[in-house]
Design a protein around this motif. Structure first.
Motif, PDB file in Angstrom:
ATOM      1  N   SER A 142      35.995  45.448  38.492  1.00 54.14           N
ATOM      2  CA  SER A 142      35.920  46.253  37.258  1.00 54.14           C
ATOM      3  C   SER A 142      34.783  45.787  36.350  1.00 54.14           C
ATOM      4  O   SER A 142      34.118  46.595  35.721  1.00 54.14           O
ATOM      5  N   PHE A 143      34.601  44.469  36.298  1.00 58.52           N
ATOM      6  CA  PHE A 143      33.543  43.910  35.451  1.00 58.52           C
ATOM      7  C   PHE A 143      32.187  43.914  36.179  1.00 58.52           C
ATOM      8  O   PHE A 143      31.177  43.558  35.594  1.00 58.52           O
ATOM      9  N   GLY A 144      32.195  44.270  37.475  1.00 53.70           N
ATOM     10  CA  GLY A 144      30.950  44.322  38.253  1.00 53.70           C
ATOM     11  C   GLY A 144      30.314  42.962  38.462  1.00 53.70           C
ATOM     12  O   GLY A 144      29.093  42.819  38.432  1.00 53.70           O
ATOM     13  N   LEU A 145      31.143  41.931  38.680  1.00 51.46           N
ATOM     14  CA  LEU A 145      30.642  40.552  38.762  1.00 51.46           C
ATOM     15  C   LEU A 145      30.583  40.038  40.193  1.00 51.46           C
ATOM     16  O   LEU A 145      31.248  40.558  41.089  1.00 51.46           O
ATOM     17  N   THR A 146      29.809  38.989  40.392  1.00 51.81           N
ATOM     18  CA  THR A 146      29.792  38.264  41.648  1.00 51.81           C
ATOM     19  C   THR A 146      29.492  36.793  41.353  1.00 51.81           C
ATOM     20  O   THR A 146      29.300  36.425  40.196  1.00 51.81           O
ATOM     21  N   ASP A 147      29.457  35.967  42.407  1.00 49.52           N
ATOM     22  CA  ASP A 147      29.285  34.510  42.247  1.00 49.52           C
ATOM     23  C   ASP A 147      30.306  33.970  41.252  1.00 49.52           C
ATOM     24  O   ASP A 147      29.979  33.276  40.289  1.00 49.52           O
ATOM     25  N   ALA A 197      50.622  41.853  35.460  1.00 50.50           N
ATOM     26  CA  ALA A 197      50.475  40.526  34.840  1.00 50.50           C
ATOM     27  C   ALA A 197      49.250  39.787  35.376  1.00 50.50           C
ATOM     28  O   ALA A 197      48.467  39.221  34.607  1.00 50.50           O
ATOM     29  N   TYR A 198      49.072  39.780  36.710  1.00 46.05           N
ATOM     30  CA  TYR A 198      47.906  39.096  37.288  1.00 46.05           C
ATOM     31  C   TYR A 198      46.606  39.796  36.871  1.00 46.05           C
ATOM     32  O   TYR A 198      45.606  39.149  36.585  1.00 46.05           O
ATOM     33  N   ARG A 199      46.653  41.130  36.825  1.00 47.97           N
ATOM     34  CA  ARG A 199      45.470  41.894  36.405  1.00 47.97           C
ATOM     35  C   ARG A 199      45.096  41.538  34.966  1.00 47.97           C
ATOM     36  O   ARG A 199      43.944  41.279  34.648  1.00 47.97           O
ATOM     37  N   GLU A 200      46.111  41.505  34.090  1.00 45.95           N
ATOM     38  CA  GLU A 200      45.861  41.236  32.674  1.00 45.95           C
ATOM     39  C   GLU A 200      45.372  39.807  32.453  1.00 45.95           C
ATOM     40  O   GLU A 200      44.453  39.569  31.657  1.00 45.95           O
ATOM     41  N   ALA A 201      45.951  38.843  33.165  1.00 44.75           N
ATOM     42  CA  ALA A 201      45.524  37.444  33.024  1.00 44.75           C
ATOM     43  C   ALA A 201      44.054  37.300  33.421  1.00 44.75           C
ATOM     44  O   ALA A 201      43.259  36.659  32.716  1.00 44.75           O
ATOM     45  N   ALA A 202      43.678  37.915  34.548  1.00 42.56           N
ATOM     46  CA  ALA A 202      42.282  37.855  35.010  1.00 42.56           C
ATOM     47  C   ALA A 202      41.362  38.559  34.013  1.00 42.56           C
ATOM     48  O   ALA A 202      40.280  38.060  33.681  1.00 42.56           O
ATOM     49  N   ARG A 203      41.795  39.721  33.510  1.00 42.53           N
ATOM     50  CA  ARG A 203      40.979  40.483  32.546  1.00 42.53           C
ATOM     51  C   ARG A 203      40.738  39.659  31.280  1.00 42.53           C
ATOM     52  O   ARG A 203      39.626  39.609  30.751  1.00 42.53           O
ATOM     53  N   SER A 213      35.611  30.067  31.840  1.00 44.21           N
ATOM     54  CA  SER A 213      36.411  30.591  30.726  1.00 44.21           C
ATOM     55  C   SER A 213      37.868  30.601  31.168  1.00 44.21           C
ATOM     56  O   SER A 213      38.169  30.530  32.358  1.00 44.21           O
ATOM     57  N   GLU A 214      38.773  30.692  30.194  1.00 43.38           N
ATOM     58  CA  GLU A 214      40.198  30.697  30.540  1.00 43.38           C
ATOM     59  C   GLU A 214      40.999  31.506  29.536  1.00 43.38           C
ATOM     60  O   GLU A 214      40.520  31.821  28.443  1.00 43.38           O
ATOM     61  N   ALA A 215      42.225  31.843  29.940  1.00 48.56           N
ATOM     62  CA  ALA A 215      43.122  32.604  29.063  1.00 48.56           C
ATOM     63  C   ALA A 215      44.559  32.357  29.505  1.00 48.56           C
ATOM     64  O   ALA A 215      44.810  31.918  30.631  1.00 48.56           O
ATOM     65  N   VAL A 216      45.488  32.621  28.602  1.00 52.37           N
ATOM     66  CA  VAL A 216      46.916  32.487  28.914  1.00 52.37           C
ATOM     67  C   VAL A 216      47.588  33.825  28.615  1.00 52.37           C
ATOM     68  O   VAL A 216      47.390  34.409  27.548  1.00 52.37           O
ATOM     69  N   PHE A 217      48.376  34.308  29.579  1.00 53.21           N
ATOM     70  CA  PHE A 217      49.114  35.554  29.402  1.00 53.21           C
ATOM     71  C   PHE A 217      50.588  35.267  29.655  1.00 53.21           C
ATOM     72  O   PHE A 217      50.939  34.602  30.623  1.00 53.21           O
ATOM     73  N   LYS A 218      51.455  35.754  28.752  1.00 56.52           N
ATOM     74  CA  LYS A 218      52.899  35.533  28.923  1.00 56.52           C
ATOM     75  C   LYS A 218      53.597  36.873  29.109  1.00 56.52           C
ATOM     76  O   LYS A 218      53.293  37.831  28.410  1.00 56.52           O
ATOM     77  N   GLU A 219      54.510  36.898  30.064  1.00 56.92           N
ATOM     78  CA  GLU A 219      55.266  38.119  30.344  1.00 56.92           C
ATOM     79  C   GLU A 219      56.678  37.733  30.769  1.00 56.92           C
ATOM     80  O   GLU A 219      56.861  37.035  31.763  1.00 56.92           O
ATOM     81  N   LYS A 220      57.678  38.164  29.997  1.00 56.36           N
ATOM     82  CA  LYS A 220      59.097  37.904  30.315  1.00 56.36           C
ATOM     83  C   LYS A 220      59.330  36.462  30.736  1.00 56.36           C
ATOM     84  O   LYS A 220      59.819  36.182  31.827  1.00 56.36           O
TER      85      LYS A 220
END
Length: 198
Positions: A88-93, A115-121, A12-19
């Motif tokens: 936070s999501f309790g994931l592995t692999d 920013a890195y936290r939000e992009a990963a989330r 999965s992927e996402a794009v986050f923009k900040e300043k």
């Protein structure tokens, strides 16, 4: 159950923009450290023109093998927040890569972490989370005469046939949830002529 864990089904992927900075986040399910490193390397090559390619991975049902990298960002501002979202999501692999294109405005330490936290989330929020089980493999041989009993047993349980050779002496490898493996071994051992290899 101790042998149950959660991961993502497909990338999965996402794009986050900040300043003016753009953060491209990519999450992938992986089974080995080599696989995780291969994905990190692929994104590093693909986005060679980006300022930073930061990442984190977590492996194993016990969630004991993990690593993260800030890739030139101030220490603790990229890899750790990415790893924090995996936790936070309790994931592995899983491996998450976040590519940053610098927009000319500095974000500061707390801004980078956020920013890195939000992009990963965001990348994880796009993913389908699935439950998986630790698996064990059982290999054994048996005479052709025991075929019916063996097949009856493999069809009745949760075991999946990984390989089979049918001849005068037959051989089979089954995969089954780790916590069910001993029970299956015992039931196989009760069939005349079955010899368990591993």
């Amino acid at each position: 159950m101790a042998d149950t864990y959660h991961t993502i089904k497909t990338p999965s992927e996402a794009v986050f923009k900040e300043k003016m900075s753009k953060f491209l986040a990519f999450a992938h399910p992986v089974g080995t450290i080599e696989e995780a490193k291969d994905i990190i390397s692929r994104y590093s090559k693909k986005y060679f023109d980006a300022r930073h390619v930061c990442w984190a991975y977590m492996l194993g049902s016990a969630r004991e093998r993990f690593l993260s990298s800030d890739n030139g960002e101030p220490s603790g501002t990229a890899g750790k927040p990415i790893l924090g979202q995996i936790n936070s999501f309790g994931l592995t692999d899983i491996v998450i890569v976040v590519v940053r294109y610098f927009g000319g405005i500095k974000l500061g330490t707390s801004g980078l972490i956020a920013a890195y936290r939000e992009a990963a989330r965001m990348a994880l929020s796009e993913a389908e989370i699935v439950e998986r089980h630790d698996m064990s493999e059982i290999s054994f041989t048996f005479p052709y005469l025991a075929m019916n009993d063996v097949m009856k047993l493999t069809k009745s349980g949760e075991a999946e046939i990984k390989s089979q050779i049918f001849d005068n002496s037959c051989e089979m490898t089954l995969a089954i949830r780790a916590d069910e493996a001993d029970k299956l071994r015992n039931r196989l051992a009760d069939i005349d002529g079955v010899s368990i290899i591993s």
